[in-house]
Structures are given as C-alpha cells and as structure tokens.
Design a protein around this motif. Structure first.
Motif: not given
Length: 570
Positions: A310-313, A338-341, A349-359
């Motif tokens: 999980r990618v945790d922000v 924050s975000a958790s995906v 190889p992985l493409p760059d991730l685009a992660i959107v946080t939310g309240p």
C-alpha cells in the motif's frame, strides 16, 4: 530526511515491555521496614541438573530491581527484599528465558510480604531450540559472512500478529550458521548481506552487491526472495532443526515514483510517502521504503522489491506530531489530507504514479449506555476510533482517525474514508462492555462500515453494564483444585480467531486460592473453553487453537447470561 518520529512510531507499534525497572536507592524509611528474602534452585528442564551461572532478576514494577547469578549448585538467594509485588525472571544462554511466580512458570506478579522467608524450590528452565543449516549463493556455492536472522511469529493479542527479530548470526566460510537459544514457536529465517536487516514482510531489499536494478536479494527459507512466500520453521523445546538450508537469489528491483496532488489539484509538498507491505495474514512488520515530496509534489523510491504493498501518504507534520507527542491520537489533531492506495510490484518497470489525497469524511454519532445517554463522567474518559479494515500494520496505524466524546455523549470524527471498524476505548472492563455499533440501520460491530464522500451521521456506539459472565473452577485430572492454569475461551467459528479488535477470543488466569476464574463481557455466541497449564502469547496462533479444539468444552452463551463452567486442566 525522515525525522525521529519514525522511531517513535516503531516504538509505539511494537509495544515492547521492559523486563526490569531502573535501580533506585533505598530510602531511610524503607531501610527500617522488616525485609523479606527469596531463594531457589535453577535446574535444566530436561535433565534436572543444576544450571550454573544463570542470571536471575527480581523486578518490582517502577521500583528497584535486583540481579543475581546462580552458584555451582544452581542456587540463588535475594536478601533484604522490600515488601511489594514482584516478577522473577531466569536467563541463561541455550535455555529459554523464563518468568516464574511462586507456584509455576508464569509472568504474573506475586506478592512478597514484609519479613517473609520464601523458598521457591526448583525452577525448571527449559532448554532452548536451535535452527541450523547452510546458506548458498545464487550459483550454489557456500556463502560466507551472510547475516541470518530468525523472526519469531508472536502475538500482541488475539488476531494481532507480530514478526520479531530474535537472533541474528553470520555464516562461516562453509556457509554454515547456527541460531541457538530460541524459545518454542514459529520462526521465519532470512539470509542477506551484513546490515540487511529485513523481515518477511519487507519482501527483501537491495544490498551493496546490487548492480542497477538487479541484485543479491535477502532470501527466506526455503529459498524465496518474496517474503510473502516464506515458510515457517517450528521450534520445540530441546530440539534442533538442522538442514534449514537457504539458497540466495538475485532479483529485479523497481523504481516507484510519482506525484501527489491534493483534492484541489495542487501539488502536495512536505508529505511522507511510505510503500508498506500488505500481508493478508495480518503479520505486523516495518518497511523502510519511503520518501518525501518536493515542492512539486514529486517523490522517488529507487528500489522496491516485488510484492504487494500500500502506498500511504501523510502530511509530514502529522507524523512528527506522533513522534513528539508519543501517541497516534496526537496525529488526529493535525489537519491535512492523506491517501492509501494498493500497489503490486512485479520487478518490471512501473509508470509514474498519480495519487490524489483527500480530507476524508465525517463520522458523527452518540454513545449510549443501556439505551440511555452516557453520563458526563464516563463520556470524559472515552475515545472513539475508526480503524481502516486493513491487515494490522503501519498502514492501519497511520490511516486511523479518532476523537473524544462530548459531555452529552456525542462525537464527531474527521478524516475517515473507506471501510472502517469503529471502537470505543476508556471504559472499565468488567463494569461495561461494547454491546454493538449501529450505522445506517445495521449492526456493524464486527463487519465495519464503508464511509463514502458524504460521510455518515447517526452512528450509535452502545455500551452495556448488563454483562455476560462465565465463571467456574479448574481442577486437575484427580479432581483437586489446579491453581496453575489459564482458561482460554474462544469462538467456535475459526473465522473469528483472527478478526481485528477481537471480542470473541480471550483468556483468564485462575486464582491461586481456589482455582476460580471469571470472564465477563463476551458477546452472544457459540464458544469453546479449555484450561491449560502454561500460557504465552503463542497460544493465540490459530493452529494452536485448532489443536485445542478436541480438548475444549463447547457451550452457548446468550446476551447477558450468567454461566457456570467447571473445567479440567489439560
């Protein structure tokens, strides 16, 4: 750079208990009080021979500790002992470190009265187990100077697993290693270059020998670089597990990078990005795959091994609040998104991730006790927590949210999203118990509730003082009271055994006077009860509970029922 907050999070999550308190000098008043003494003799559990040179610690919680060493006959004695409650621990290389009370091998506190002269008699120290074998490199040749670590599968409580590093050694020139002094239990064995201290949950990380994105990976028995495929080694008292051989592997590591935007579409700076392993079995471990975003919201983690994550922000300020305040509750007070995906890394190889946080969203409701509003006095002590329905680990810890209860019993939580398990803390066990949590017209106590963007209002957290009560006497096979026993009560349904925040699996130590036990507050359901002579946290292993099933007494428990259950110690 990531600050000291990470060390504080790790300290909080592992919840390591100190075995001995700092030494404090006697005060004049203490010196005038009649003192006691305690003596005993330490012998090997398998042979009965004296254990010489064993370290014996007599510890009083938050008070003075005394340390002694057994003589040639295995004997020890502590004199001038102040009255109080103590714990006695015996340690010796190649034996299992063991706690003893006045009648058994147990980590329970026991009372020493002023002037008392205690002869504890023989303390039988179990001989520890051994895991031994050889490590080979990827070509099949013996691998020298490789660090080999035994990770013990432990339990903080029912359904709360932990992988703890217990011993680490280096291989010799023949690739041989020997991990000794291991307590009984399940272990995962990892091999890696010196300084490569990883757990099976980490799945391995690149070491100094890596070239580009391919390198010699930390490898787990029986020979996999993917920690999720590691197989446990069962260690028993006074038994060796030879032939636990490991062949090192090379593997590809993947660059994980991307950009973080907030819900308004702006780049997020000063956020911490953690790529945390996500084990379905709920084992708790740490990952050091992390980065911080720059002014453009970009992050880069250069080398992540294959596995499920999980990618945790989280805002950096929120995690720093945990580090300075010492509690995850301090993070709840820091605003931010924050975000958790989920993320699967295959080595490609992985493409760059685009992660959107939310309240996150709002959870609001009230606390009731026996169908009436909670009193102001009790409300002032309560905390409501919304836990993500994730395997126990860093992701679950840092994505939780909570808050206090107002005087009128109402509460409002912010920052919740996705499936959440709602719990209340701060009430006295044995006086009140969690009866149920109701949201959206349904009982979500154990199933959790999915919090959408619109949030949820009208949540009811119901406590009750009308507790179920299971009590009885434990006897031995001859029908005599068995004061050296622990009663385990657990759901008849195996699916409940590893549930987070488990309400249907518990234990109780019998009294030393009449071998009586009491368990209160269990919810309605079908249960199994068994009395065992010795108990440690490994008893919560589902495989162990299954083994005890044929020995257990089944029973049905109704809501608020009072039930008498007499058991025979197994």
């Amino acid at each position: 750079m990531v600050g000291s907050w990470l060390l504080r999070i790790i300290a909080l999550a592992t919840a390591v208990l100190a075995a001995a308190a700092p030494v404090r000098p006697q005060t004049p008043a203490q010196a005038q009080t009649p003192t006691a003494s305690i003596r005993g003799r330490v012998v090997a559990g398998d042979t009965g021979l004296p254990v010489r040179g064993a370290t014996v610690t007599l510890a009083q919680i938050n008070e003075a500790s005394s340390i002694g060493v057994t003589d040639d006959d295995g004997s020890f004695e502590f004199r001038e002992v102040a009255a109080g409650r103590y714990i006695l621990r015996v340690m010796k290389t190649s034996f299992v470190s063991t706690y003893f009370d006045l009648k058994s091998a147990s980590n329970t506190l026991f009372e020493i009265r002023a002037g008392q002269r205690i002869d504890r008699g023989e303390l039988r120290l179990p001989r520890a187990g051994v895991i031994a074998g050889r490590v080979f490199d990827s070509l099949g040749d013996p691998a020298a100077e490789i660090s080999v670590t035994a990770w013990r599968l432990e339990y903080f409580g029912p359904g709360e697993r932990n992988l703890a590093s217990t011993r680490s050694v280096e291989t010799n020139d023949l690739g041989e290693y020997r991990l000794f002094g291991l307590a009984p239990g399940k272990y995962y064995v990892s091999a890696g270059a010196r300084g490569s201290n990883v757990s099976p949950g980490d799945g391995g990380r690149p070491v100094a020998t890596s070239i580009g994105s391919v390198g010699l990976a930390p490898t787990f028995y029986p020979g996999t670089a993917n920690g999720l495929e590691a197989q446990p080694v069962v260690v028993k008292v006074n038994e060796d597990s030879p032939g636990t051989n490991i062949r090192m592997q090379t593997m590809s590591f993947t660059r994980v990078a991307g950009v973080i935007h907030n819900s308004s579409g702006l780049p997020v700076r000063d956020a911490v990005v953690m790529v945390n392993p996500s084990r379905a079995d709920g084992a708790f471990y740490f990952s050091m795959n992390m980065s911080e975003t720059d002014s453009n919201g970009r992050f880069v983690i250069p080398a992540v091994p294959p596995g499920e994550y999980r990618v945790d922000v989280q805002p950096k300020a929120r995690l720093e609040a945990v580090g300075s305040g010492g509690s995850t509750a301090d993070a709840w007070k820091v605003p931010g998104e924050s975000a958790s995906v989920p993320l699967i890394v295959t080595g490609d190889p992985l493409p760059d991730l685009a992660i959107v946080t939310g309240p996150g969203s709002r959870l609001a409701g009230r606390v009731l006790v026996d169908d009436v509003p909670v009193s102001e006095e009790l409300a002032s002590r309560l905390q409501i927590v919304a836990l993500p329905m994730l395997p126990r680990g860093i992701s679950q810890q840092i994505q939780s949210t909570g808050g206090s209860v107002a005087r009128d019993g109402s509460f409002v939580l912010s920052g919740a999203s996705g499936p959440r398990l709602i719990r209340v803390y701060g009430f006295s066990a044995g006086t009140w118990a969690l009866q149920r949590v109701v949201a959206l017209g349904a009982d979500v106590t154990d199933s959790g509730v999915d919090v959408g963007p619109e949030g949820i209002t009208g949540v009811e957290v119901r406590l009750t003082s009308k507790l179920s009560l299971v009590s009885g006497i434990v006897t031995d096979a001859s029908g005599r009271p068995a004061p050296e026993a622990t009663v385990i009560i657990y759901s008849n349904d195996r699916q409940h055994w590893m549930n987070p925040q488990n309400r249907r699996v518990t234990s109780a130590r019998v009294t030393s006077v009449d071998s009586h036990f009491v368990v209160s507050g269990l919810p309605e359901g079908r249960y199994l009860a068994v009395a065992v002579a010795a108990f440690d946290r490994g008893q919560w292993d589902p495989d162990n509970l299954e083994t005890l099933r044929p020995l257990a007494t089944p029973f049905n428990l109704l809501d608020a029922e009072k039930l008498t259950l007499n058991l025979v110690r197994r």
